[in-house]
Design a protein around this motif. Structure first.
Motif, PDB file in Angstrom:
ATOM      1  N   PRO A 345      -1.710  20.884 -28.409  1.00  0.00           N
ATOM      2  CA  PRO A 345      -0.588  20.330 -29.243  1.00  0.00           C
ATOM      3  C   PRO A 345       0.868  20.534 -28.873  1.00  0.00           C
ATOM      4  CG  PRO A 345      -2.373  21.766 -30.686  1.00  0.00           C
ATOM      5  CD  PRO A 345      -2.627  21.904 -29.270  1.00  0.00           C
ATOM      6  N   SER A 349       3.009  17.375 -28.390  1.00  0.00           N
ATOM      7  CA  SER A 349       4.257  17.458 -29.032  1.00  0.00           C
ATOM      8  C   SER A 349       5.411  17.089 -27.989  1.00  0.00           C
ATOM      9  CB  SER A 349       4.762  18.797 -29.783  1.00  0.00           C
ATOM     10  OG  SER A 349       3.887  19.009 -30.705  1.00  0.00           O
ATOM     11  N   ALA A 352       5.660  13.219 -27.567  1.00  0.00           N
ATOM     12  CA  ALA A 352       6.109  12.828 -28.546  1.00  0.00           C
ATOM     13  C   ALA A 352       7.696  12.746 -28.386  1.00  0.00           C
ATOM     14  CB  ALA A 352       5.433  13.130 -29.881  1.00  0.00           C
ATOM     15  N   ARG A 353       8.020  13.779 -28.268  1.00  0.00           N
ATOM     16  CA  ARG A 353       9.410  14.059 -28.391  1.00  0.00           C
ATOM     17  C   ARG A 353      10.158  13.204 -27.227  1.00  0.00           C
ATOM     18  NH1 ARG A 353       8.146  19.403 -29.336  1.00  0.00           N
ATOM     19  NH2 ARG A 353       8.412  19.946 -27.388  1.00  0.00           N
ATOM     20  N   THR A 380      -0.547  16.421 -34.779  1.00  0.00           N
ATOM     21  CA  THR A 380       0.707  17.029 -34.214  1.00  0.00           C
ATOM     22  C   THR A 380       1.332  15.902 -33.636  1.00  0.00           C
ATOM     23  OG1 THR A 380      -0.673  18.860 -33.336  1.00  0.00           O
ATOM     24  CG2 THR A 380       1.534  18.169 -31.910  1.00  0.00           C
ATOM     25  N   ALA A 381       0.645  14.874 -33.003  1.00  0.00           N
ATOM     26  CA  ALA A 381       1.498  13.585 -32.316  1.00  0.00           C
ATOM     27  C   ALA A 381       2.290  12.981 -33.618  1.00  0.00           C
ATOM     28  CB  ALA A 381       0.579  12.781 -31.829  1.00  0.00           C
ATOM     29  N   LYS A 383       3.261  14.245 -36.672  1.00  0.00           N
ATOM     30  CA  LYS A 383       4.293  15.007 -37.044  1.00  0.00           C
ATOM     31  C   LYS A 383       5.736  14.976 -36.169  1.00  0.00           C
ATOM     32  CE  LYS A 383       5.540  20.011 -38.235  1.00  0.00           C
ATOM     33  NZ  LYS A 383       5.005  21.369 -38.460  1.00  0.00           N
ATOM     34  N   ALA A 384       5.392  15.138 -34.583  1.00  0.00           N
ATOM     35  CA  ALA A 384       6.304  15.308 -33.773  1.00  0.00           C
ATOM     36  C   ALA A 384       7.185  13.902 -33.795  1.00  0.00           C
ATOM     37  CB  ALA A 384       5.913  15.581 -32.332  1.00  0.00           C
ATOM     38  N   GLU A 387       9.837  13.847 -36.573  1.00  0.00           N
ATOM     39  CA  GLU A 387      10.804  14.819 -36.743  1.00  0.00           C
ATOM     40  C   GLU A 387      11.911  14.211 -36.798  1.00  0.00           C
ATOM     41  OE1 GLU A 387      10.163  17.265 -33.517  1.00  0.00           O
ATOM     42  OE2 GLU A 387       8.672  18.812 -34.535  1.00  0.00           O
TER      43      GLU A 387
END
Length: 398
Positions: A345, A349, A352-353, A380-381, A383-384, A387
């Motif tokens: 995770p 993340s 992704a960020r 996780t991907a 959600k990131a 964000e």
């Protein structure tokens, strides 16, 4: 009187809102494994449906390139397998006599639930077959067979999948220098014939971690023809070498390659950032008999054959220790003997960020069936990627 700080804050907020309106969240795409039907445990469209709302696009792997035309890769999995009520997306069992069964029928049910979810057929085959099909004398007929099968949806005279697929993803690994011109012409022919049937269809390509792997084809021209360019930013190392390393490091000088190096290379080659999807592996590789120096990283070892899904690797964490590269956030497991490189995770993340910060097209997962039962990495991907930026405070504005 409105203070200077408040005026600046207001302006920044307007700019931010305008930018967000023009630049939607990066896409989260993932490959669905046709062969998941035969895995233990099975991974079927029903399993996918449990978390399909997290995805923007599914790449169905796979359709074949054989004998100068497109073909169904596995008729049993795709059109023939009779799913039970317990295996079916809507809880309704397939009848053995209905013309269309299999995963394609389940995908139709899935798209009824998620009408905005894009479904793209991943077209795969041997490099030599692609090279043959891309020859000028073969090109138009080959593409016509693909369009007939996947875009018009005519599987057989008795079986139709209608408009199930929203496009085609071409995975030619990899064109040779003598194929470069034909590769581009093949994409032009796909674009021409697909647009003639249904304008707005997605035409995507999967490409190697370096533009040099694409036979010298002009990547700027390729980018002008396709909607997405999926970067296979994984397999930077693996069991084909006798030393440990990272399967998909984000950044840093960590050996054979990094995601940031790949993205920089394609952008330098003229590919717009918004068309680049960062590949994320949901699997890893291992070595045994690894020395304890540097906690096993970049050490000689005996490769463990084949990849291992994340769901299996995470079960080894209690008997190992998790280490992490501070630059790339890439994890590795080491128990003093066996070394594993994988994604977790934290590293997902970070990717992704990075995709969001660089205004890239998003993430491309290979493959969805390798996640654990609770879809930890996929969740996780998602959600990131979604964000929200950190709000600007008065202190920051001043």
């Amino acid at each position: 009187m409105v203070s200077r700080a408040k005026r600046l804050l207001s302006c920044l907020a307007l700019i931010t809102c305008a930018a967000q309106a023009q630049q939607p969240h990066p896409l989260l795409t993932g490959y669905f494994p046709q062969w998941g039907l035969y895995n233990d445990p099975q991974y079927t469209v029903k399993n996918l449906a449990e978390n399909a709302g997290l995805l923007d696009q599914i790449n169905y792997a796979q359709g074949f390139v054989t004998g100068g035309h497109c073909s169904v890769a596995d008729p049993n999995a795709d059109t023939n397998y009779a799913f039970t009520a317990a295996q079916s997306v809507d809880g309704v069992a397939d009848s053995p006599t209905q013309p269309l069964r299999g995963s394609f029928n389940q995908m139709i049910k899935l798209k009824r639930r998620h009408p905005h979810l894009k479904l793209v057929l991943s077209l795969e085959g041997k490099a030599a077959d692609f090279a043959f099909d891309a020859q000028p004398e073969n090109r138009a007929a080959f593409v016509a067979s693909c369009v007939h099968l996947w875009i018009k949806g005519t599987i057989t005279p008795e079986i139709s999948i209608g408009t199930l697929f929203d496009g085609i993803d071409i995975d030619w690994e990899f064109p040779h220098p003598e194929d470069a011109a034909n590769y581009i012409e093949l994409l032009k022919e796909f674009r021409r014939q697909m647009d003639a049937v249904r304008p707005g269809m997605l035409l995507n390509v999967a490409v190697g971690p370096s533009p040099r792997m694409m036979g010298g084809a002009d990547m700027a021209i390729v980018a002008s023809l396709v909607d997405q360019m999926g970067l296979m930013t994984y397999d930077f190392t693996g069991p084909w070498v006798q030393h440990t390393g990272f399967v998909s490091a984000l950044s840093g000088e960590v050996g054979s390659g990094t995601v940031t190096h790949t993205v920089s290379a394609y952008r330098a080659a003229g590919v717009p950032a918004a068309k680049l999807l960062v590949g994320v592996p949901f699997y890893g590789y291992g070595w045994r008999l690894v020395p304890e120096d540097n906690n096993g990283l970049f050490q000689e070892g005996e490769p463990i054959h084949g990849d291992r899904p994340y769901r299996e690797i995470e079960t080894k964490i209690p008997t190992s220790r998790v280490y992490r590269d501070p630059n790339s956030q890439a994890p590795w497991l080491f128990d003093g003997d066996v070394f594993w490189t994988y994604e977790d995770p934290i590293s997902v993340s970070a990717k992704a960020r990075y995709a969001a910060e660089q205004s890239l097209g998003g993430l491309m997962i290979w493959e969805l069936g390798e996640d654990n039962a609770t879809a930890t990495l996929l969740t996780t991907a998602h959600k990131a990627l979604h964000e929200e930026p950190t709000p600007i405070t008065n202190k920051q504005a001043q």
